[in-house]
Design a protein around this motif. Structure first.
Motif, short mmCIF file in Angstrom:
data_model
loop_
_atom_site.label_atom_id
_atom_site.label_comp_id
_atom_site.label_asym_id
_atom_site.label_seq_id
_atom_site.Cartn_x
_atom_site.Cartn_y
_atom_site.Cartn_z
N MET A 1 0.15 -2.18 6.22
CA MET A 1 0.02 -0.91 5.53
C MET A 1 0.05 -1.11 4.02
N PRO A 2 -0.95 -0.59 3.27
CA PRO A 2 -0.91 -0.72 1.80
C PRO A 2 0.26 0.07 1.24
N ILE B 1 2.83 9.78 3.40
CA ILE B 1 2.39 8.94 2.28
C ILE B 1 1.71 7.68 2.81
N GLY B 2 2.26 7.08 3.86
CA GLY B 2 1.63 5.90 4.44
C GLY B 2 0.24 6.19 4.96
N HIS B 3 0.06 7.36 5.56
CA HIS B 3 -1.26 7.76 6.06
C HIS B 3 -2.24 7.91 4.91
N ALA C 1 0.44 12.20 -5.53
CA ALA C 1 1.42 12.04 -4.44
C ALA C 1 1.80 10.58 -4.28
N LEU C 2 0.82 9.68 -4.33
CA LEU C 2 1.10 8.25 -4.16
C LEU C 2 1.89 7.70 -5.33
N ALA C 3 1.57 8.14 -6.54
CA ALA C 3 2.30 7.67 -7.72
C ALA C 3 3.76 8.07 -7.64
N ASP C 4 4.04 9.27 -7.16
CA ASP C 4 5.42 9.70 -7.04
C ASP C 4 6.14 8.92 -5.96
#
Length: 288
Positions: A2-3, A238-240, A275-278
């Motif tokens: 998972m990235p 977030i993983g998705h 969202a990813l940055a947070d």
């Protein structure tokens, strides 16, 4: 494998830079076609979020990138303000959503526009609305948090009856306005806190599973900005999002969208980047 959120966010940053010309309204259209400014206004909001008080003190890795991009766009946004017919803008209530490009870019670039008086005069002339109150708020005039929290309660009541996209977007936007897109805290009621720490995560996962990435990303960003970024549903969501970003290079809006082009992807890509940055911040930063 998972990235991680930071790696996935970097993929989305590259997509934004590759499409930067599409975020810029053509000079001849700047005064005549307000809808052409929408991508730039949305980008300014996310750049402000990425350079704000959640990211900077926590050592957010994307702060330098967002600052550089804001510096590159600053002269063009200044020219946009000079080109607009502010009397016409003042007569268009829907323009408040787009006028936010100016105070948001001020936050991202750490500068002040020469046309700030025109922006404020136009906003004061518009009829009352939550978007107008918010743009006045981030311009240093008033505080829209109480109004936004009232709107959140109304949207939540509609969502309990039927959680369709319209009330869901009203709900996320109320959270965005209350938190200033991550710039401040809000005085949540216990019911609102339960909503953001529980139901919102469940709803985000359900929407992700159905391919509605844009609203799912809004829910996840809103949870983080509200200090609700700790529950397992949030991390799973977030993983998705990170996986979709890594696989596709950008984020589609919903399952009906097979178009890889700009129009169907720029907004979900922007809000997913936020969202990813947070989510990439230290875990302690995502607690209430």
């Amino acid at each position: 494998m998972m990235p991680c959120p930071h790696e996935a966010a970097g993929v989305l940053c590259a997509w934004i830079e590759d499409h930067l010309d599409r975020f810029r309204p053509a000079p001849r259209d700047a005064a005549a076609r307000l809808r052409d400014v929408k991508p730039l206004a949305e980008l300014a909001i996310i750049l402000a979020a990425l350079t704000g008080p959640r990211q900077r003190p926590a050592g957010g890795a994307l702060v330098p990138w967002a600052e550089r991009l804001a510096d590159r766009l600053w002269p063009e946004v200044q020219a946009l303000a000079a080109a607009w017919d502010w009397g016409r803008i003042a007569a268009m209530p829907s323009a408040a959503d787009l006028v936010c490009v100016f105070p948001m870019m001020e936050r991202a670039a750490g500068r002040r526009f020469a046309f700030r008086n025109s922006v404020e005069a136009a906003l004061h002339a518009m009829p009352p609305s939550l978007p107008r109150s918010f743009v006045l708020d981030i311009s240093g005039i008033g505080d829209c948090r109480a109004e936004a929290l009232t709107a959140l309660d109304k949207a939540a009541a509609r969502c309990r009856v039927r959680p369709s996209l319209s009330p869901l977007y009203d709900l996320t936007h109320a959270v965005f306005f209350a938190t200033g897109f991550g710039w401040r805290a809000a005085a949540w009621t216990p019911e609102q806190r339960d909503l953001l720490h529980g139901w919102a995560g469940d709803c985000a996962l359900a929407r992700l599973g159905a391919g509605y990435f844009d609203i799912a990303a809004e829910l996840l960003a809103g949870m983080a900005w509200a200090g609700a970024g700790g529950p397992p549903d949030y991390r799973t969501g977030i993983g998705h999002l990170a996986r979709v970003a890594a696989e596709q290079g950008s984020i589609p809006i919903d399952p009906r969208s097979t178009d890889p082009g700009f129009d169907s992807r720029y907004h979900p890509t922007l809000i997913s980047l936020a969202a990813l940055a947070d989510a990439a911040l230290p875990a302690a930063w995502n607690q209430p």
